[in-house]
Write a protein that holds these residues in place. Structure first.
Motif, PDB file in Angstrom:
ATOM      1  N   GLN A   4       0.831  -1.200   0.000  1.00  0.00           N
ATOM      2  CA  GLN A   4       0.000   0.000   0.000  1.00  0.00           C
ATOM      3  C   GLN A   4       0.871   1.258   0.000  1.00  0.00           C
ATOM      4  N   ARG A   5       1.909   1.246   0.824  1.00  0.00           N
ATOM      5  CA  ARG A   5       2.811   2.400   0.900  1.00  0.00           C
ATOM      6  C   ARG A   5       3.576   2.595  -0.401  1.00  0.00           C
ATOM      7  N   LEU A   6       3.925   1.487  -1.031  1.00  0.00           N
ATOM      8  CA  LEU A   6       4.720   1.573  -2.257  1.00  0.00           C
ATOM      9  C   LEU A   6       3.941   2.193  -3.416  1.00  0.00           C
ATOM     10  N   VAL A   7       2.617   2.266  -3.295  1.00  0.00           N
ATOM     11  CA  VAL A   7       1.818   2.905  -4.343  1.00  0.00           C
ATOM     12  C   VAL A   7       2.167   4.386  -4.450  1.00  0.00           C
ATOM     13  N   ASN A   8       2.465   5.020  -3.304  1.00  0.00           N
ATOM     14  CA  ASN A   8       2.679   6.466  -3.270  1.00  0.00           C
ATOM     15  C   ASN A   8       4.117   6.889  -3.019  1.00  0.00           C
ATOM     16  N   ARG A   9       4.992   5.944  -2.692  1.00  0.00           N
ATOM     17  CA  ARG A   9       6.373   6.326  -2.403  1.00  0.00           C
ATOM     18  C   ARG A   9       7.305   5.166  -2.702  1.00  0.00           C
ATOM     19  N   ASP A  10       8.541   5.538  -2.992  1.00  0.00           N
ATOM     20  CA  ASP A  10       9.576   4.528  -3.151  1.00  0.00           C
ATOM     21  C   ASP A  10      10.160   4.202  -1.781  1.00  0.00           C
TER      22      ASP A  10
END
Length: 654
Positions: A460-466
């Motif tokens: 989920q976090r990787l959708v918006n950030r590297d």
């Protein structure tokens, strides 16, 4: 117990699966169980006689006469229902097995599967030209199909530890029990060595009294690697050394052509197929058994040879670890040359030593009796039936990202059990509301709950950030309270699927940071704080533009110049150079950036007056002499000369 043995190959066929199935059938029947065989035949009608149900099938001549049945055989359902089976035991993963899996689920019959064949060693049948791309796709498809079949059963029987390790590697979650296939030992140990049939069989190869004859018994197919023993015959200078080949198969012509091309027709002899009742005589008629196959799940021919007191020449493989002891029950080899060396060692044994070795061979296979085999399988059946009785029912399903969230009910008096599974698993097992899940499967996903939960949250976090590997691990441990081992497993999985890539992160971020004005040293620090390795940091920073670095230094110098007030041009340049160096720019870059700054002609006069007024405000409470001294000192520190300061002070009234 009422048992259904499901197999695509059965008598009168001759192969390892048939031998294992018949041995188990007879041993279970002898132990008091009622056993049904569910198989096929090359016909169009359903046949049921003497507890043997045969589906219609089609014979594939190119695959050693193997018969394939349709996975849909509605006409046979009533026969299987009438058997009232307690357990269904799959000896095959396809054909008859596919239909019986479906039927077992519908009828509520626990399933056990024996993984007889290392199918990944058989891809040459669908990829005869050996194309690398097709090979990879074929192997991956076989692993996925095997995983699906095994995970749809309550228990999996692996004939050897080698097979179990392979299944675990495929991703099988069902309980795996290592149960070696047993032998009807009497069939092999009661051969009369004075029987004239032995000499007749031997004479089909040679009448040479000095001959040493190795025998291979099995299917003539490429995965059996018969090339190596044949090549050994071609290399050998011993005219008394022979190889007898017993069997038939799809690659018989290939091996015959190889023998012809190597000019060893006089020492490699194809004897054709042997009747099941005569197999023991073919082992006993010759001096030792040889096989270079690495595709065996257990290697029944090794056991059969040793049961006849024959030493074994075998390639190094896990299936032989508990059977073949160098110089005692046989010899290992990995090449044609090494095989010949070991044959010489065998020939050098005295008659007394050979008799001792024969005795050790027979002792080594004693644990592999049909009775022991049946008893071990009975225990697996009991466990499978018990596990099946503890099934969970799917109550609710929700989806998020790449995962399915299931709420399961096992007992209305207890709270529902919640599990997470990847969507690939969810669709592979065709799960829906009211689907029954076995206790072993639920336990497996409960054990993996922390892993899948962390995977879900991180993705989920990787959708918006590297994120870097270290950031993933830290997030799992600190925010999700996962054990370090689970956190690292999540990072491993994300790296393997290329969802995180520290090297790419370093390259992308370094370029971005420089583009928004960071110096090379600042970029290095930010990447280091993100957990990037020094190797990747250096690689990324080597790609940064020196021209852009100087541009950033000049832009920073301009920003600093706007913030520095009440200072001389000389002092401002010094301060800007110092700050640029502290921010990671080289002295040369800092000097060039500072020297390019433009100042007005009256800059020093204007800024001196600003400094003077500021000092007067700061020291206004002092007596005149002290105030004058303090103002002069302050202005000197701002880079102005004493003469400039004194001239201004004389023109101003303190």
């Amino acid at each position: 117990m009422r048992v259904g043995l499901v197999t695509d190959t059965y008598l009168p066929d001759i192969n390892g699966v048939v031998s294992s199935t018949v041995t188990l059938q007879n041993a279970l029947t002898k132990a008091g169980h009622e056993v049904f065989v569910i198989t096929n035949h090359a016909g169009v009608n359903v046949e049921f006689q003497d507890h043997i149900l045969r589906f219609p099938g089609i014979q594939i001549k190119s695959f050693y006469g193997y018969k394939v049945s349709s996975p849909i055989n509605i006409r046979t359902k009533s026969y299987i229902e009438a058997m009232h089976l307690d357990v269904m035991h799959l000896q095959t993963n396809f054909g008859v097995g596919i239909y019986c899996q479906h039927l077992a689920h519908n009828l509520g019959i626990p399933l056990v599967n024996t993984y007889h064949t290392m199918f990944t060693d058989y891809t040459h049948y669908i990829n005869p030209r050996g194309y690398a791309g097709i090979e990879k796709v074929s192997v991956d498809a076989i692993k996925a199909a095997s995983r699906t079949v095994c995970n749809n059963t309550q228990a999996v029987i692996a004939p050897s530890q080698k097979t179990k390790e392979a299944l675990l590697d495929y991703g099988v979650l069902a309980p795996i029990y290592v149960v070696p296939t047993g032998l009807d030992l009497d069939k092999f140990t009661e051969v009369n060595l004075e029987d004239p049939r032995l000499q007749d069989i031997r004479n089909r190869v040679t009448t040479d009294p000095q001959a040493t004859i190795l025998v291979f018994i099995g299917r003539l197919a490429k995965e059996k690697s018969l090339d190596m023993p044949i090549q050994a015959m071609a290399i050998s200078k011993d005219p008394h050394l022979h190889l007898a080949v017993v069997g038939a198969g799809p690659d018989e012509d290939y091996y015959r052509d190889l023998v012809t091309s190597l000019h060893v027709e006089d020492r490699v002899h194809f004897l054709g197929k042997a009747a099941p009742a005569d197999i023991a005589y073919f082992y006993s008629a010759f001096d030792a058994f040889v096989s270079a196959s690495l595709s065996e799940t257990q290697g029944m021919t090794y056991l059969e040879a040793m049961a006849c007191g024959k030493m074994v020449f075998g390639r190094r493989d896990e299936v032989l670890e508990e059977l073949l002891f160098e110089g005692e029950t046989g010899f290992y080899f990995d090449s044609a040359e090494e095989l010949l060396e070991k044959v010489e060692q065998f020939k050098a044994l005295s008659m007394e030593q050979k008799e001792q070795c024969q005795q050790k061979c027979r002792e080594k296979i004693l644990p592999f009796t049909a009775e022991t085999f049946a008893y071990a399988v009975e225990r697996v059946y009991a466990q499978a039936i018990d596990d099946y009785s503890k099934t969970y029912e799917v109550e609710k399903i929700s989806f998020a990202g790449d995962f399915a969230f299931l709420s399961l009910d096992v007992d209305s008096s207890k709270e529902p059990v919640k599990i997470i599974m990847p969507l690939d698993d969810f669709f592979e097992w065709k799960i829906a509301v009211h689907t029954k899940l076995d206790v072993y499967m639920v336990k497996s996903y409960l054990d993996l709950y922390s892993f899948y939960w962390c995977m879900y949250r991180v993705m989920q976090r990787l959708v918006n950030r590297d994120m870097t590997r270290r950031q993933v691990v830290d997030y799992c441990i600190r925010k999700l309270e996962a054990p370090a081992m689970v956190a690292n497993q999540v990072a491993d999985e994300l790296e393997a699927s290329n969802r995180i890539n520290d090297r790419q992160y370093a390259m992308d971020k370094a370029d971005y940071y420089q583009s928004v004005g960071y110096s090379k040293r600042q970029v290095e620090k930010k990447l280091y704080n993100a957990g990037i390795s020094l190797e990747y940091i250096h690689e990324a920073c080597e790609e940064l533009s020196p021209e852009r670095e100087l541009v950033n230094a000049k832009q920073m110098a301009k920003r600093l110049a706007k913030s520095l007030k009440a200072q001389s041009v000389r002092r401002q340049r010094q301060m800007i150079m110092s700050k640029l160096v502290l921010n990671g720019y080289t002295p040369d870059e800092a000097r060039e950036a500072a020297e390019e700054l433009e100042f007005t002609e009256d800059h020093d006069q204007t800024e001196l007056l600003r400094a003077y007024k500021k000092a007067r405000r700061m020291y206004g409470g002092k007596d005149p002499e002290t105030q004058k001294m303090k103002i002069r000192t302050y202005c000197l520190r701002q880079g102005f000369s004493r003469d400039e300061i004194d001239e201004l002070m004389e023109s101003e009234t303190l």
